[in-house]
Design an enzyme around this catalytic site. Structure first.
Site, short mmCIF file in Angstrom:
data_model
loop_
_atom_site.label_atom_id
_atom_site.label_comp_id
_atom_site.label_asym_id
_atom_site.label_seq_id
_atom_site.Cartn_x
_atom_site.Cartn_y
_atom_site.Cartn_z
N HIS A 75 0.87 -1.18 0.00
CA HIS A 75 0.00 0.00 0.00
C HIS A 75 0.91 1.23 0.00
CE1 HIS A 75 -2.80 2.95 1.80
NE2 HIS A 75 -3.78 2.14 1.48
N ASP B 172 3.01 -4.53 8.08
CA ASP B 172 1.77 -3.76 7.93
C ASP B 172 0.61 -4.75 8.08
OD1 ASP B 172 -0.54 -2.68 6.87
OD2 ASP B 172 0.43 -1.77 5.13
N GLN C 185 -4.58 -5.25 6.75
CA GLN C 185 -5.55 -6.18 6.15
C GLN C 185 -5.47 -7.57 6.78
OE1 GLN C 185 -7.91 -5.22 4.25
NE2 GLN C 185 -7.15 -3.22 3.62
N LYS D 28 -10.61 -0.91 10.39
CA LYS D 28 -10.75 -2.11 9.55
C LYS D 28 -11.12 -3.34 10.37
CE LYS D 28 -7.44 -0.27 6.20
NZ LYS D 28 -8.17 0.20 5.05
N CYS E 292 -4.74 2.51 -3.69
CA CYS E 292 -3.49 3.01 -3.07
C CYS E 292 -2.35 2.02 -3.26
CB CYS E 292 -3.68 3.29 -1.57
SG CYS E 292 -4.83 4.62 -1.26
C1 LIG Z 1 -2.43 -2.90 3.44
C2 LIG Z 1 -2.77 -1.53 3.94
N1 LIG Z 1 -1.83 -0.81 4.56
C3 LIG Z 1 -2.07 0.40 5.04
C4 LIG Z 1 -3.31 1.00 4.92
C5 LIG Z 1 -3.53 2.36 5.47
O1 LIG Z 1 -4.43 2.30 6.53
P1 LIG Z 1 -5.00 3.64 7.17
O2 LIG Z 1 -5.52 4.46 6.03
O3 LIG Z 1 -6.07 3.15 8.08
O4 LIG Z 1 -3.87 4.30 7.89
C6 LIG Z 1 -4.32 0.31 4.27
C7 LIG Z 1 -5.64 0.91 4.08
O5 LIG Z 1 -6.39 0.55 3.20
C8 LIG Z 1 -4.05 -1.00 3.79
O6 LIG Z 1 -4.99 -1.71 3.17
#
Ligand SMILES: Cc1ncc(COP(=O)(O)O)c(C=O)c1O
Length: 419
Positions: free
Chosen positions: A136, A213, A216, A239, A377
């Site tokens: 992401h 990270d 998900q 999430k 993203c």
């Molecule tokens: C794999 C992953 N990493 C990071 C993020 C960023 O999360 P946040 O926008 O809640 O900080 C997301 C959000 O969709 C994500 O799917």
């Protein structure tokens, strides 16, 4: 997967009382453009059960006060409720100590905290940071910024056409200059579950620090930090059916203790004089200012809710949904699934011949079906698969097999419009 574990999964998926669970989610009971809402965008944000909505409301109605600073009853109550979430997160992640868990705004802030604090202190010119091809943007850009500032190099683990990381290429990338390996546990664009235990072990053997990270992963699969043993792990509350604006960053104690604060302000200090400030102990050193108290309390209710359903039961049910959806979508002529890894969670990303994803999304919306379209993203993932965007249906435990049928029927209608 063995036949036995398939059977175990099938049994637990059948036991999952999704209709009762849906009663807990008020937002699901509405029509959109005259059709029952089919919410298939949980990878962007999950819907919230009454338990979370009520906890936030109760805080504002009954306990509202700032935390950590007051001797009065309301402040003590709100402090206790907020701090209780840290204890719940410790159990949720099987972390060793709740002092290792820092409240952040979400995954993005968790990664930025590490890249700014640990990264600036530890990454020097000529060093290398490894990420993967399926990150992401929030696990690309902060490292890119750090590498630019420090004249360090960003290296990328490539993937294959299924959307699986090439572990032998990863092995080749690791070297004595590797300072950090930052990889997603589950890909938001592809659904791939990465072999993070192996990734972490290999990084540690090469002397590198790891960040996973978990944005998900936390909503869908068991996260056992004592087993995985990463140096940092982060996820977002919204999430995991919690509120927006709150998340958790886990860090190894020795690293957190050695790192400088990310932000300065109230609550993160021991003593302040104009000459010098000494910082608070963990985790407060990294929690400057009044935090998202209501969000923290809501996150606690969300973790209770998930814990009550059981993450293994959730994973088994969602896996059955995913297999059903994969098969159903694969039967649609002209539809190509993007992301077909052998280990997958929750995500059905696809393109359809001759129809732009934005058109698919708009026409599905007219039928009450909420999916996400775009690059999610993860622009480098789109580049790799040579598509401008995909349509992504992402599943949660409150989705039904009937909703997948509705998606398939909806896509047939989209095809008719474009025939
Ligand atoms: C794999 C992953 N990493 C990071 C993020 C960023 O999360 P946040 O926008 O809640 O900080 C997301 C959000 O969709 C994500 O799917």
């Amino acid at each position: 997967m063995s036949t036995l574990s398939k059977q175990v999964k099938a049994v637990s998926a059948a036991d999952f009382d999704v209709e009762r669970i849906r009663e807990d989610f008020p937002v699901l009971k509405q029509n959109i453009h005259g059709k029952p809402l089919v919410y298939l965008d949980s990878a962007a944000t999950a819907q919230k059960p009454f338990a979370v909505i009520d906890a936030i409301r109760r805080f504002h109605e009954v306990d509202c006060a700032n935390i950590h600073r007051g001797v009065h009853e309301l402040s003590q109550r709100s402090t206790a409720a907020y701090e209780e979430t840290r204890a719940k997160a410790k159990r949720f992640l099987n972390a060793r100590s709740k002092d290792q868990l820092i409240f952040v705004r979400g995954t993005t802030e968790g990664i930025n905290l590490v890249s700014n604090s640990w990264g600036r202190q530890n990454v020097k010119a000529g060093d290398e940071v490894i990420i993967s091809a399926m990150e992401h943007h929030s696990n690309i850009v902060p490292w890119q910024m750090l590498c630019e500032e420090k004249d360090a190099k960003l290296r990328v683990i490539p993937m294959n056409e299924r959307g699986e990381l090439l572990m032998e290429e990863y092995e080749k990338l690791l070297n004595p200059r590797t300072r950090m390996v930052a990889v997603t546990h589950v890909s938001n664009a592809l659904g791939t579950i990465n072999p993070v235990k192996q990734i972490i072990d290999m990084a540690h053997a090469a002397g590198a620090v790891t960040l996973i990270d978990g944005a998900q992963a936390a909503p869908h699969i068991t996260v056992d930090l004592q087993e995985l043993d990463p140096d940092f792990y982060t996820f977002s509350g919204h999430k995991v059916v919690g509120p927006t604006g709150i998340g958790i960053l886990y860090g190894r104690k020795s690293l957190l203790n050695a790192m400088p604060p990310y932000q300065g302000g109230g609550d993160m200090i021991k003593v302040v004089t104009f000459e010098k400030t000494t910082y608070a102990d963990l985790p407060y050193k990294f929690e400057a200012g009044t935090p998202n108290i209501a969000g923290g309390i809501g996150l606690g209710a969300a973790l209770d809710y998930i814990g009550h359903l059981g993450i293994e039961a959730i994973a088994a049910y969602e896996h059955a949904l995913l297999e059903y959806g994969t098969e159903a979508l694969s039967r649609i002529p002209g539809l190509r699934l993007i992301g077909t890894a052998r280990e997958k969670a929750s995500v059905l990303s696809f393109v359809m011949e001759g129809i732009h994803p934005h058109d698919i999304g708009t026409l599905l919306d007219r039928q009450g079906i909420a999916v996400r379209t775009g690059h999610h993203c993860a622009q480098p993932v789109m580049d790799f698969f040579d598509v401008p965007a995909t349509t992504r249906a992402s599943l949660a435990f409150y989705n039904t097999f009937g909703e997948i049928d509705a998606l398939v029927a909806g896509l047939q209608k989209v095809k008719e419009v474009f025939a």
